[in-house]
Scaffold this motif. Structure first.
Motif, PDB file in Angstrom:
ATOM      1  N   SER A 145      42.160  23.461  56.107  1.00  0.00           N
ATOM      2  CA  SER A 145      41.250  22.999  55.062  1.00  0.00           C
ATOM      3  C   SER A 145      41.366  23.766  53.755  1.00  0.00           C
ATOM      4  CB  SER A 145      39.793  23.090  55.563  1.00  0.00           C
ATOM      5  OG  SER A 145      39.618  22.335  56.743  1.00  0.00           O
ATOM      6  N   GLY A 146      42.201  24.809  53.746  1.00  0.00           N
ATOM      7  CA  GLY A 146      42.356  25.587  52.523  1.00  0.00           C
ATOM      8  C   GLY A 146      41.106  26.359  52.140  1.00  0.00           C
ATOM      9  N   MET A 147      40.306  26.750  53.133  1.00  0.00           N
ATOM     10  CA  MET A 147      39.058  27.462  52.875  1.00  0.00           C
ATOM     11  C   MET A 147      39.162  28.910  53.325  1.00  0.00           C
ATOM     12  SD  MET A 147      36.261  24.675  54.214  1.00  0.00           S
ATOM     13  CE  MET A 147      36.069  23.062  53.444  1.00  0.00           C
ATOM     14  N   ASP A 148      38.507  29.782  52.601  1.00  0.00           N
ATOM     15  CA  ASP A 148      38.458  31.196  52.974  1.00  0.00           C
ATOM     16  C   ASP A 148      37.075  31.474  53.549  1.00  0.00           C
ATOM     17  OD1 ASP A 148      38.858  33.879  53.304  1.00  0.00           O
ATOM     18  OD2 ASP A 148      38.614  34.396  51.182  1.00  0.00           O
ATOM     19  N   ILE A 149      36.991  31.460  54.874  1.00  0.00           N
ATOM     20  CA  ILE A 149      35.718  31.667  55.564  1.00  0.00           C
ATOM     21  C   ILE A 149      35.822  32.941  56.380  1.00  0.00           C
ATOM     22  CG2 ILE A 149      34.030  30.688  57.158  1.00  0.00           C
ATOM     23  CD1 ILE A 149      35.149  27.936  56.537  1.00  0.00           C
ATOM     24  N   PRO A 150      34.915  33.884  56.184  1.00  0.00           N
ATOM     25  CA  PRO A 150      34.980  35.145  56.937  1.00  0.00           C
ATOM     26  C   PRO A 150      34.904  34.908  58.442  1.00  0.00           C
ATOM     27  CG  PRO A 150      33.424  35.316  55.111  1.00  0.00           C
ATOM     28  CD  PRO A 150      33.801  33.867  55.219  1.00  0.00           C
ATOM     29  N   ALA A 151      35.620  35.728  59.196  1.00  0.00           N
ATOM     30  CA  ALA A 151      35.642  35.586  60.651  1.00  0.00           C
ATOM     31  C   ALA A 151      34.255  35.765  61.253  1.00  0.00           C
ATOM     32  CB  ALA A 151      36.614  36.598  61.255  1.00  0.00           C
ATOM     33  N   TRP A 152      33.427  36.616  60.636  1.00  0.00           N
ATOM     34  CA  TRP A 152      32.122  36.896  61.246  1.00  0.00           C
ATOM     35  C   TRP A 152      31.219  35.674  61.256  1.00  0.00           C
ATOM     36  CZ3 TRP A 152      27.433  36.368  58.824  1.00  0.00           C
ATOM     37  CH2 TRP A 152      27.416  36.364  57.430  1.00  0.00           C
ATOM     38  N   HIS A 153      31.448  34.723  60.370  1.00  0.00           N
ATOM     39  CA  HIS A 153      30.678  33.480  60.408  1.00  0.00           C
ATOM     40  C   HIS A 153      30.896  32.771  61.742  1.00  0.00           C
ATOM     41  CE1 HIS A 153      30.181  32.824  55.773  1.00  0.00           C
ATOM     42  NE2 HIS A 153      29.973  34.089  56.134  1.00  0.00           N
ATOM     43  N   PHE A 154      32.155  32.650  62.135  1.00  0.00           N
ATOM     44  CA  PHE A 154      32.489  31.975  63.385  1.00  0.00           C
ATOM     45  C   PHE A 154      32.039  32.800  64.601  1.00  0.00           C
ATOM     46  CE2 PHE A 154      35.524  30.395  60.249  1.00  0.00           C
ATOM     47  CZ  PHE A 154      35.353  29.017  60.388  1.00  0.00           C
ATOM     48  N   GLN A 155      32.096  34.089  64.459  1.00  0.00           N
ATOM     49  CA  GLN A 155      31.659  34.953  65.564  1.00  0.00           C
ATOM     50  C   GLN A 155      30.162  34.806  65.815  1.00  0.00           C
ATOM     51  OE1 GLN A 155      33.055  38.667  63.984  1.00  0.00           O
ATOM     52  NE2 GLN A 155      35.136  38.419  64.793  1.00  0.00           N
ATOM     53  N   LEU A 156      29.402  34.783  64.742  1.00  0.00           N
ATOM     54  CA  LEU A 156      27.957  34.626  64.874  1.00  0.00           C
ATOM     55  C   LEU A 156      27.610  33.262  65.462  1.00  0.00           C
ATOM     56  CD1 LEU A 156      25.149  35.826  64.322  1.00  0.00           C
ATOM     57  CD2 LEU A 156      25.261  34.813  62.033  1.00  0.00           C
ATOM     58  N   LEU A 157      28.305  32.240  65.036  1.00  0.00           N
ATOM     59  CA  LEU A 157      28.041  30.895  65.549  1.00  0.00           C
ATOM     60  C   LEU A 157      28.448  30.767  67.011  1.00  0.00           C
ATOM     61  CD1 LEU A 157      29.125  28.770  62.446  1.00  0.00           C
ATOM     62  CD2 LEU A 157      26.802  29.021  63.373  1.00  0.00           C
ATOM     63  N   THR A 158      29.456  31.511  67.437  1.00  0.00           N
ATOM     64  CA  THR A 158      29.839  31.513  68.850  1.00  0.00           C
ATOM     65  C   THR A 158      28.708  32.072  69.710  1.00  0.00           C
ATOM     66  OG1 THR A 158      32.166  31.808  68.269  1.00  0.00           O
ATOM     67  CG2 THR A 158      31.522  32.337  70.527  1.00  0.00           C
ATOM     68  N   VAL A 159      28.109  33.157  69.257  1.00  0.00           N
ATOM     69  CA  VAL A 159      26.959  33.724  69.967  1.00  0.00           C
ATOM     70  C   VAL A 159      25.828  32.707  70.034  1.00  0.00           C
ATOM     71  CG1 VAL A 159      25.210  35.550  69.960  1.00  0.00           C
ATOM     72  CG2 VAL A 159      27.581  36.073  69.318  1.00  0.00           C
ATOM     73  N   LEU A 160      25.609  31.986  68.937  1.00  0.00           N
ATOM     74  CA  LEU A 160      24.562  30.964  68.900  1.00  0.00           C
ATOM     75  C   LEU A 160      24.841  29.863  69.912  1.00  0.00           C
ATOM     76  CD1 LEU A 160      22.030  29.713  67.641  1.00  0.00           C
ATOM     77  CD2 LEU A 160      23.495  28.686  65.882  1.00  0.00           C
ATOM     78  N   CYS A 161      26.103  29.485  70.064  1.00  0.00           N
ATOM     79  CA  CYS A 161      26.458  28.458  71.046  1.00  0.00           C
ATOM     80  C   CYS A 161      26.091  28.897  72.462  1.00  0.00           C
ATOM     81  CB  CYS A 161      27.959  28.150  70.967  1.00  0.00           C
ATOM     82  SG  CYS A 161      28.464  27.209  69.521  1.00  0.00           S
ATOM     83  N   VAL A 162      26.372  30.146  72.790  1.00  0.00           N
ATOM     84  CA  VAL A 162      26.028  30.666  74.121  1.00  0.00           C
ATOM     85  C   VAL A 162      24.521  30.670  74.310  1.00  0.00           C
ATOM     86  CG1 VAL A 162      26.168  32.642  75.681  1.00  0.00           C
ATOM     87  CG2 VAL A 162      28.135  32.048  74.244  1.00  0.00           C
ATOM     88  N   VAL A 163      23.795  31.089  73.280  1.00  0.00           N
ATOM     89  CA  VAL A 163      22.335  31.112  73.347  1.00  0.00           C
ATOM     90  C   VAL A 163      21.790  29.699  73.563  1.00  0.00           C
ATOM     91  CG1 VAL A 163      20.232  31.557  72.032  1.00  0.00           C
ATOM     92  CG2 VAL A 163      22.100  33.214  71.990  1.00  0.00           C
ATOM     93  N   LEU A 164      22.339  28.725  72.844  1.00  0.00           N
ATOM     94  CA  LEU A 164      21.882  27.341  72.991  1.00  0.00           C
ATOM     95  C   LEU A 164      22.099  26.833  74.412  1.00  0.00           C
ATOM     96  CD1 LEU A 164      23.074  25.646  69.666  1.00  0.00           C
ATOM     97  CD2 LEU A 164      20.715  25.952  70.441  1.00  0.00           C
TER      98      LEU A 164
END
Length: 389
Positions: free
Chosen positions: A253-272
């Motif tokens: 996608s040509g986007m610069d997204i920090p890795a920690w964004h995805f890491q935090l969302l992964t934790v959220l997925c487990v919590v959900l």
């Protein structure tokens, strides 16, 4: 004494309504990601540029796949309940292939006939390997890019089938698998043994493992060991998802997204997943939730190529909001038709035929080796459709 995950006379676990809701949500997240944040120009310019506000949220939609893997780890242990290895294989064949075969044929018609300019190098020689669902293992291009996740799932199923055939399906065995497989994935990553890492799906192992351990908690209760393993696998899954998420955001996608964004969302997925299955919310039921959950797989299979083609053809004539909303409704409608008129009538017969064929082959092989055959009574495989989903 350690409990057995696949107890022969155990009744099927009750359907978890919010788990179905989580599945369809994951699918819709992926759909919106592919339509509004993926690096394609079918809207006339790059999707993220065309949807500057919406893409700020949908650019994280690739996490829907990680959520699928997490849920699969939980659900697959339900699928092991009361099954021999042949029954398990049959249930997976009946569940996966009817809708998949239709999707492959539909993608073939589109990419080789209707829209050859969008086929990205696919050819007629790719069709048969794709029908096996194992094309990636032979280096053959997927007829639709979303199929890559199915190859990951297949390797997980093969691993569990091997364990089931060896009788290693007690809680202690699942816990061992949930520790060793992700740890091996970490080792292969840091030693740069990329080929072996790919073959064992090591970067996704912790997602499946976290889901499996959450199922053990759901089935057998809480313990410090189990929750420690959930936490450890969540950390490993977040590590790998951060790497892949940032890389895919840049590459696709040509986007610069920090890795920690995805890491935090992964934790959220487990919590959900934990909230939906381990709290009183697990008792939420509803026929509409089951129907919504049944749309997940066909929606995932058919949405990408056909959606992109419709966007490419219609974006210049239809208001973008109307087009996006219409596409979502259309794809959900197609998914319902596939679930109702393809999966339901064909899934169970295919499951039964697979079990019969494998049982006869097993009996023949054992007879040839002068050993008693294992013939599974017909009652073992005559089950209703909802039990194989």
């Amino acid at each position: 004494m350690s409990k057995t995950v696949a107890t022969q006379n155990q009744k099927p676990a009750p359907r978890l309504g919010l788990l179905d809701a989580l599945r369809i949500t994951a699918a819709l997240i992926v759909v919106l990601y592919h339509y509004t944040a993926w690096g394609h120009d079918h809207w006339g310019r790059q999707a993220a540029e065309f949807w500057p506000v919406l893409s700020e949220f949908t650019r994280y939609g690739q996490l829907g796949v990680q959520l699928f893997f997490l849920i699969s780890g939980f659900v697959i242990l339900m699928s092991l309940q009361g099954k021999h290895v042949i029954g398990f294989i049959g249930s997976r064949v009946g569940r996966l292939y009817p809708a998949y075969w239709l999707a492959v044929l539909a993608a073939t018609v589109l990419s080789l006939g209707i829209w050859p300019s969008g086929n990205e190098g696919r050819s007629a020689s790719d069709i048969l390997p794709n029908l096996s669902m194992m094309q990636a293992g032979f280096g053959v291009t997927d007829m639709d890019g979303v199929y890559w996740t199915l190859w990951v799932e297949l390797r997980f199923y093969v691993l569990l089938a091997v364990l089931l055939s060896m009788g290693f399906v007690k809680n202690k065995h699942i816990l061992m698998l949930s520790a060793i497989w992700p740890a091996l994935g970490l080792y292969l990553h840091f030693t740069s043994l990329d080929k072996l890492q790919e073959w064992i799906a090591g970067q996704y192992a912790a997602l499946f493992a976290a889901g499996m351990v959450l199922f053990l908690i759901y089935q057998s209760g809480h313990s410090i060991l189990r929750w420690s393993m959930v936490a450890g696998n969540t950390a490993i899954a977040a590590f790998f998802t951060g790497i892949k998420g940032r890389s895919d955001a840049d590459l696709l996608s040509g986007m610069d997204i920090p890795a920690w964004h995805f890491q935090l969302l992964t934790v959220l997925c487990v919590v959900l997943l934990a909230v939906c299955t381990l709290t009183p919310l697990k008792n939420v039921q509803g026929k509409w939730l089951a129907v919504a959950g049944s749309l997940t797989y066909p929606l995932y299979l058919v949405h990408q190529l056909w959606g992109w083609w419709l966007i490419n053809q219609l974006h210049g004539f239809v208001n973008k909001y109307v087009l996006l909303a219409g596409l979502l409704v259309l794809m959900l409608g197609i998914a319902y038709l596939v679930a109702r008129f393809v999966e339901q009538p064909l899934g169970l017969p295919l499951r039964n035929a697979t079990i019969k064929g494998l049982t006869k082959s097993q009996a023949w092989a054992k007879k040839a080796l002068a050993k008693p055959g294992l013939v599974i009574p017909e009652s073992k495989y005559q089950q209703s459709w909802h039990q194989i989903r």
